[in-house]
Design a protein around this motif. Structure first.
Motif, PDB file in Angstrom:
ATOM      1  N   ARG A   7      -3.876   2.314   5.102  1.00 25.91           N
ATOM      2  CA  ARG A   7      -3.741   2.887   3.770  1.00 25.91           C
ATOM      3  C   ARG A   7      -5.080   2.805   3.029  1.00 25.91           C
ATOM      4  O   ARG A   7      -5.509   3.743   2.379  1.00 25.91           O
ATOM      5  N   ASP A   8      -5.747   1.667   3.145  1.00 23.57           N
ATOM      6  CA  ASP A   8      -7.036   1.510   2.490  1.00 23.57           C
ATOM      7  C   ASP A   8      -8.062   2.471   3.079  1.00 23.57           C
ATOM      8  O   ASP A   8      -8.863   3.060   2.359  1.00 23.57           O
ATOM      9  N   ALA A  11      -7.311   5.945   1.845  1.00 25.12           N
ATOM     10  CA  ALA A  11      -7.672   6.077   0.434  1.00 25.12           C
ATOM     11  C   ALA A  11      -9.185   6.223   0.291  1.00 25.12           C
ATOM     12  O   ALA A  11      -9.678   7.076  -0.462  1.00 25.12           O
TER      13      ALA A  11
ATOM     14  N   PHE B 175      -2.994  11.918  -4.210  1.00 24.52           N
ATOM     15  CA  PHE B 175      -4.303  11.987  -4.829  1.00 24.52           C
ATOM     16  C   PHE B 175      -4.392  13.171  -5.783  1.00 24.52           C
ATOM     17  O   PHE B 175      -4.135  14.305  -5.403  1.00 24.52           O
ATOM     18  N   GLN B 180      -5.883   8.156  -7.167  1.00 20.59           N
ATOM     19  CA  GLN B 180      -4.500   8.041  -6.739  1.00 20.59           C
ATOM     20  C   GLN B 180      -3.559   7.995  -7.938  1.00 20.59           C
ATOM     21  O   GLN B 180      -3.919   7.537  -9.015  1.00 20.59           O
ATOM     22  N   ARG B 199      -1.459   3.044  -7.404  1.00 22.09           N
ATOM     23  CA  ARG B 199      -0.674   3.320  -6.219  1.00 22.09           C
ATOM     24  C   ARG B 199       0.433   2.285  -6.117  1.00 22.09           C
ATOM     25  O   ARG B 199       0.258   1.127  -6.487  1.00 22.09           O
ATOM     26  N   VAL B 216     -10.719   3.313  -5.734  1.00 22.70           N
ATOM     27  CA  VAL B 216     -10.486   2.925  -4.347  1.00 22.70           C
ATOM     28  C   VAL B 216     -11.416   1.777  -3.970  1.00 22.70           C
ATOM     29  O   VAL B 216     -12.603   1.810  -4.262  1.00 22.70           O
TER      30      VAL B 216
END
Lengths: 173, 412
Positions: A7-8, A11, B175, B180, B199, B216
């Motif tokens: 997930r990271d 992202a 996104f 996000q 998120r 992020v």
């Protein structure tokens, strides 16, 4: 609970892929090759993702990876050119030095690190310090590579005299 | 007056200006393929005995039933015990649990004819699953009892549900540009959760949602006490600047991780219901103390995950040990399989997802789940509370790139 690592990664990629494509495109000038470079960079990034906690600045790290992918590719091409043609000293190109393909062709004749230095400094607008970090070399090396690269580029483009600067003084922040 | 360098810079900018421009063609970048090939390169390097996990973002956690006063008065938290705690050595192997599952079968989930799809989350009953389907763009899907239940539309790109509860309430994010946005799906509708740059990572039966907020890789942990609630930032312990909440147990205990930023190794953080949070102690395995622990799942009594070991001070080399942690007495137990993720059932079984195929750990026993259509590479994403239902997907390469088959395993 989802897989945190993937997930990271996703992202991060989502947030940065546009900039990576832009940089890759400026480095090589070819959209398909640029995507290949980014694809390889993202593959390397995922393979190394588990240990990236030790990396202070992931953005810079990924851009360094991208530049390396570019240099690795260009070095292969560069050595091929040298083997086939000997040390190239082609005559100045008698075409418009403001034509994109002409400038790109001239740039491609420079050693790969000089190409990278010029693109990162003058197309990606990165300061000397950052370019030195990306290339893992000293600021002095960046400056000397810049000087050599510009001299060579001017010769290849047949730009012997420095053009007036008034028109471009607003280009740089 | 300008210096020589500046003159040079201006001339150079002008010289190269014809090369400025954006890539105009659509991107050919295939991120799933990058992940599949990257995963293979990891295996070749023998990191961590298979696949590895990282939390680049540090993570902390906010509790589902965390006392709200503790959030409001911003009382100083006890310093995490990471560095100074008594390091528990790894105790005996996992104690006796019921014999492993039997009669397991695997089936591909329906996708309305779409070839490529993933399962990203499942509920504790195993009845609801959430996933993604890849058509011209990515969209989300909810399955119930193995059938398509909904195709919710989330605003934004790259939508994904990360968790779902037994009421079929799913949480996830998409996104908007490069940022996000957290969403919740319930009663057939998708709505944005309160807050921006958010998120949502997990939801429990009480409807408490936890996640992260921020840019992020530079997030802080947040929670929503219900799908309609205001977002609340969860306080980080002194000295810690980044974090995220990753999972929440039914009793409200939340797990996540925290980091001081930079190169600090993120490590697991627990927020017990109604009590102060604490960093999970760092385990010692075979005489070597871990530099971090990365949690992968939580239930009411346990956290499963992996201890992180730096290799001989060599930068960039790590190994991992899969462990589980008993919250009651703060001890670790080693697991017979070294892989990730480790997903906990309530009966003591643990689903683990080595690339060779998912396995269920029951005590010292290891039961292999059946493969689907002779495919070789699997990612697991859900394990029911009773340990009888698992879900995930394949990542084998096919002619067109990475083929993903969404799978459901059911056992007796």
């Amino acid at each position: 609970m989802p897989e945190r690592s993937d997930r990271d990664y996703l992202a991060f990629v989502h947030a940065r892929v546009a900039e990576l494509r832009r940089t890759a495109h400026l480095l090589c000038g070819d959209p398909h090759q640029a995507d290949d470079f980014v694809q390889e960079t993202l593959t390397k990034l995922y393979a190394r993702w588990p240990r990236l906690g030790q990396v202070e600045n992931v953005d810079a790290y990924v851009h360094t990876m991208l530049v390396r992918v570019f240099l690795d590719d260009r070095r292969r091409g560069w050595w091929k050119v040298r083997l086939l043609t000997g040390p190239p000293e082609p005559p100045p190109i008698e075409r418009n030095p403001e034509d994109g393909p002409v400038v790109r062709a001239a740039l491609a004749k420079l050693p790969p690190r000089q190409q990278a230095v010029l693109v990162l400094r003058y197309l990606c607008d990165k300061p000397v310090r950052e370019v030195a970090d990306l290339l893992r070399c000293s600021e002095g090396t960046v400056k000397s590579q810049t000087a050599h690269g510009l001299t060579r580029l001017r010769a290849l483009l047949g730009v012997t005299a420095l053009p007036p600067v008034a028109a471009v003084s607003q280009e740089r922040r | 007056m300008r210096g020589g360098d500046e003159m040079t810079d201006e001339h150079a900018v002008r010289l190269l200006r014809p090369l400025r421009g954006e890539p105009e063609e659509p991107s050919r970048i295939d991120v799933p393929r990058a992940m599949t090939e990257g995963r293979k390169r990891r295996a070749l390097r023998r990191w961590s005995g298979g696949v590895a996990l990282i939390a680049l973002t540090s993570v902390t956690a906010g509790g589902g039933t965390l006392a709200m006063s503790a959030l409001r008065d911003e009382a100083p938290l006890p310093a995490p015990t990471t560095a100074v705690s008594v390091t528990p050595s790894v105790a005996a192997a996992v104690p006796a649990v019921p014999a492993g599952p039997s009669g397991c079968e695997v089936a591909r989930l329906p996708t309305d004819g779409v070839k490529k799809a993933l399962v990203t989350a499942g509920d504790p009953s195993g009845r609801y699953l959430a996933g993604r389907v890849y058509q011209s763009s990515v969209s989300t899907i909810i399955w119930k009892d193995g059938k398509i239940f909904a195709r919710p539309r989330m605003t934004g790109g790259d939508p994904s549900y990360e968790d779902i509860n037994t009421s079929g309430v799913a949480v996830g994010s998409a996104f908007i540009g490069e940022r996000q946005q957290a969403y919740v799906f319930r009663d057939g509708r998708v709505t944005a959760l309160d807050g921006q740059r958010t998120r949502a990572n997990a939801i429990n039966e009480a409807g408490v949602i936890v996640g992260a907020m921020g840019e992020v890789l530079e997030t802080v942990p947040v929670r929503w006490s219900s799908p309609g609630a205001k977002m609340e930032r969860l306080p980080l312990p002194a000295g810690y600047v980044e974090g995220q909440a990753d999972g929440i147990a039914e009793n409200g205990t939340v797990v996540g991780s925290i980091s001081k930023g930079g190169t600090d190794v993120p490590t697991a953080y627990l927020w017990p219901p109604g009590g102060a949070g604490y960093a999970m102690p760092l385990p010692t395995v075979k005489g070597v103390k871990a530099s971090g622990f990365w949690a992968e799942s939580i239930n009411d009594g346990w956290v499963a995950g992996r201890a992180v070991f730096e290799e001989d001070g060599k930068r960039g080399s790590r190994r991992f040990e899969s462990l589980r942690y008993r919250i009651a007495d703060r001890t670790y137990q080693s697991l017979p399989v070294n892989s990730y993720p480790a997903l906990l059932a309530d009966n003591g079984w643990i689903l683990m997802g080595p690339q060779a195929g998912p396995v269920v750990i029951a005590g010292s026993g290891v039961t292999e789940l059946p493969r689907y259509a002779r495919l070789k590479e699997y990612v697991i994403s859900s394990f029911s509370a009773d340990g009888r239902v698992a879900a995930g997907y394949t990542t084998d390469l096919d002619d067109e790139g990475v083929g993903n088959e969404p799978l459901l395993w059911t056992c007796r």
